[in-house]
Enzyme design. Sequence first.
Site, PDB file in Angstrom:
ATOM      1  N   ALA A 112       0.824  -1.206   0.000  1.00 42.13           N
ATOM      2  CA  ALA A 112       0.000   0.000   0.000  1.00 42.13           C
ATOM      3  C   ALA A 112       0.862   1.263   0.000  1.00 42.13           C
ATOM      4  CB  ALA A 112      -0.927  -0.021   1.201  1.00 42.13           C
ATOM      5  N   HIS A 113       0.192   2.399  -0.059  1.00 46.21           N
ATOM      6  CA  HIS A 113       0.845   3.699  -0.170  1.00 46.21           C
ATOM      7  C   HIS A 113       1.686   4.014   1.067  1.00 46.21           C
ATOM      8  CE1 HIS A 113      -3.129   4.201   1.578  1.00 46.21           C
ATOM      9  NE2 HIS A 113      -2.735   5.303   2.154  1.00 46.21           N
ATOM     10  N   GLY A 114       2.892   4.466   0.805  1.00 46.47           N
ATOM     11  CA  GLY A 114       3.746   4.934   1.892  1.00 46.47           C
ATOM     12  C   GLY A 114       4.466   3.831   2.637  1.00 46.47           C
ATOM     13  N   SER A 141       1.629   2.917   5.032  1.00 47.41           N
ATOM     14  CA  SER A 141       2.609   3.583   5.887  1.00 47.41           C
ATOM     15  C   SER A 141       3.410   2.651   6.784  1.00 47.41           C
ATOM     16  CB  SER A 141       1.949   4.662   6.769  1.00 47.41           C
ATOM     17  OG  SER A 141       1.298   5.613   5.965  1.00 47.41           O
TER      18      SER A 141
END
Lengths: 344, 344, 344
Positions: free
Chosen positions: B237-239, B257
Amino acid sequence: MTLRELADRLQCNLTGDGDVNITRVAAIEQAGPGDVTFLANPKYQSHLATTNASAVLVARGTSAVDGGPALLECANPYLAFAQALELLRQVSMPPAGVDASAVVGTDVTLAEQVSIGALCVIGDGASLGARTIVFPGVVIGPGAVIGDDCVIHARVSIRERIQLGHRVVVQDGAVIGSDGFGFVRLADGTHTKIPQHGDVVIEDDVEIGANTTIDRPAVGETRIRKGAKIDNLVQIAHGVSVGERTIFAAQVGVAGSTQVAEDVVLAGQVGVAGHLKIGKGVIATAQTGIPNSVDAGTMISGYPAIPNRDWLKSSAVFRQLPALKKRVAELEQRIAELEEKLSE
Amino acid sequence: MTLRELADRLQCNLTGDGDVNITRVAAIEQAGPGDVTFLANPKYQSHLATTNASAVLVARGTSAVDGGPALLECANPYLAFAQALELLRQVSMPPAGVDASAVVGTDVTLAEQVSIGALCVIGDGASLGARTIVFPGVVIGPGAVIGDDCVIHARVSIRERIQLGHRVVVQDGAVIGSDGFGFVRLADGTHTKIPQHGDVVIEDDVEIGANTTIDRPAVGETRIRKGAKIDNLVQIAHGVSVGERTIFAAQVGVAGSTQVAEDVVLAGQVGVAGHLKIGKGVIATAQTGIPNSVDAGTMISGYPAIPNRDWLKSSAVFRQLPALKKRVAELEQRIAELEEKLSE
Amino acid sequence: MTLRELADRLQCNLTGDGDVNITRVAAIEQAGPGDVTFLANPKYQSHLATTNASAVLVARGTSAVDGGPALLECANPYLAFAQALELLRQVSMPPAGVDASAVVGTDVTLAEQVSIGALCVIGDGASLGARTIVFPGVVIGPGAVIGDDCVIHARVSIRERIQLGHRVVVQDGAVIGSDGFGFVRLADGTHTKIPQHGDVVIEDDVEIGANTTIDRPAVGETRIRKGAKIDNLVQIAHGVSVGERTIFAAQVGVAGSTQVAEDVVLAGQVGVAGHLKIGKGVIATAQTGIPNSVDAGTMISGYPAIPNRDWLKSSAVFRQLPALKKRVAELEQRIAELEEKLSE
């Protein structure tokens, strides 16, 4: 098609008006005039009185309803439903021929009536069997061999030298023959790739779901045997063998070199570790995690997988664990009191 | 290649006929004349007497079998196997050059010997390093930067401004740089999309599996560090940050994250919640669900994840729960009887 | 854009120098001069003193720090952050028009300002609404209907006759309308495919993640309702209905015919069996396995799913199971001793 003609082609007994025109197959609750529907499960028989369908495929011996739909009695209503869908198919398949925008390599063999869609890439030396349909955007690697009557949906990757049998259906975005996940760990902790040049063989009558991935091994082969059906987003690692008629539901993952026998059913999101043997007819319920080989004929659940019957009982107790713990604490209290009394 | 030449190139000690011609690497049970195979695990030493291979890569000190195959003694037979596969590679890589059917944008930088396959799309301002190979049907977004000696297999998406280091391998259908799953929930319950324009950086020597997805964040970056290896159908996922030499097996998912340190191993279908720190060298067995941060060096299992040793013990008791519950009930019965006796 | 202009457009109260030029949105710890960032969570307020950002989006009532960044007070800083990202977007979208390399069928309807990227395939009779953007390598089947202002990222498959509403976003590699996994098992154990010609309807404001797969049914429809958001690598089987504003995190799988109501949240890797009803507002934590229908408003966990509160308590005891078993054994020992004493 008249209902009479449909009845003939499905080899059903017709009760009712055979002249009505049937144009579509529909679900029993959504069906209207001109539709044929089916009643596979006798417990929904009450729908016969309420459906607006013109005709219903039913098991032999089902009674007609006054003013209700025509009945088509057949040996297997669910199978007749599948056949009716094919007979009344409103979707036209792409025409034979190679789209002008496809990029076809050298020494490619295309049997009669092959259809290659727009913007496909067919690698050098690849071979496609008679009547096979390749939808747009598919990439077939050099030397791949694909049998007769296959349907390869859009944007599939079939890598170099992969072999598909006859009547194989591959849904959109699936990848067949990607590199197995094999590395040698060196003393400094880094990983060196093991080149993956082995084979993948997909036998006849296999279906492979959308965005499913099937890896090739370093040496030897990954093999999906005759009539196996594999759903979407499934991972099949390098060197795995999947048995005849075996079913993998969506998001199943099978790790490297595991041998799955015939007539196995793995429900959704089941995971199987590497180097195992899963015996004939094994059934694993959804999300089961399988760390060890499983004997033929077993039904298993849970993680780590145990017999389904045990798992159901243990899961029921799991929910009561806080109460069970409290009962043990109470017992400890009561026994301490007894011990004290007796020591007096 | 003669066996003597192969032995020289792999720096192995040769026992046996060095003049035999070796054309293929094969598994020890399938190997035949002209094949070299390997024996990585001494417990399979009995295969030395039965294999039909012409030569076997073995650990130093392994004894030859009378009338058996030639032996190639080496420090690390498994590594020598990987190297032999590379030396005896029968698959030719695509030639350098840009296929006429590829669509290459403006201001694209192609270093020497780049190979761009049929029907690829290279966005404006993208840059590809020396000897990088892009297989057919790949879409590379505007401004993407790809290093030297990368291999991008068919039908990969590399989105706008994504950066790949050197020697990165991406298997078919992977997506790098799709929008992170970020929304603001409004008072009426609807969700407004947060534009995702951050970066994804894939460092050197990373491998990314087929149909794996790696999201970009709204701001900041998603980063896969040097030498990490990621299998098929993995969701990052993002980050997220993935540490050096870390291994993710197939169908792993890591939420937004989360920072995964170096030398971590997540086995198949492991899930990691968002905003966590997974310490150096953590090992999670298959299907583990990780809701909290994990200290370095820990081996964990289960959902919610607990130390593997505890999980193994608890899982053993889980199976006995119905029996345990019965034992508690019996104790309650016996203690009630004792209490009654004593109260008499 | 000046900070003053940004404040006006976001309808924020500005404290500080409105003349500074703002060019980018960044995370609070990475932000530098010229950046605007945001403070959604008051517990990170200490960052206000240390950030190098030129301006920070904050909740109303937040106090400025001496020598710190300018503040933009707003009703919903997180929403303002999303809006600022859109206003300061540095990514240009593709221009309207049809790329010369796209293959567009007959009777295709393209509304004003449609953008069709390189090497797309648009099937006969398909229709695309105003301002819809189709990135390269997308395959849209015959008769598909796509609304206004949609964004279809690279290499998506939208199969024949699928319908998308307005403002639908589809990430790279997703497949919409692949064949449902439906077979009739015959007496000999083989499986006959049930043709899957039903519909898929994606309503307005839906987002679909990268490499997600959404199957079509044999008859009837699969429907994703208004405002639902679906992450990457999700499997939605044939005949499923997903409610308005419902959220599916990555790698969720929902089996055939299940009806998921509105405002449901399924966290990562959740699995849902077929033919169930998941009530309004249900929340399932990560990896939950749902074998039965779930009442509205319930929060569930575990496999098989139970109320989250019970699951948390039972999971805590699970870890203590070996100790609990030992306590039961000790009780048995102590009670045996008591029984012996009393029988003397």
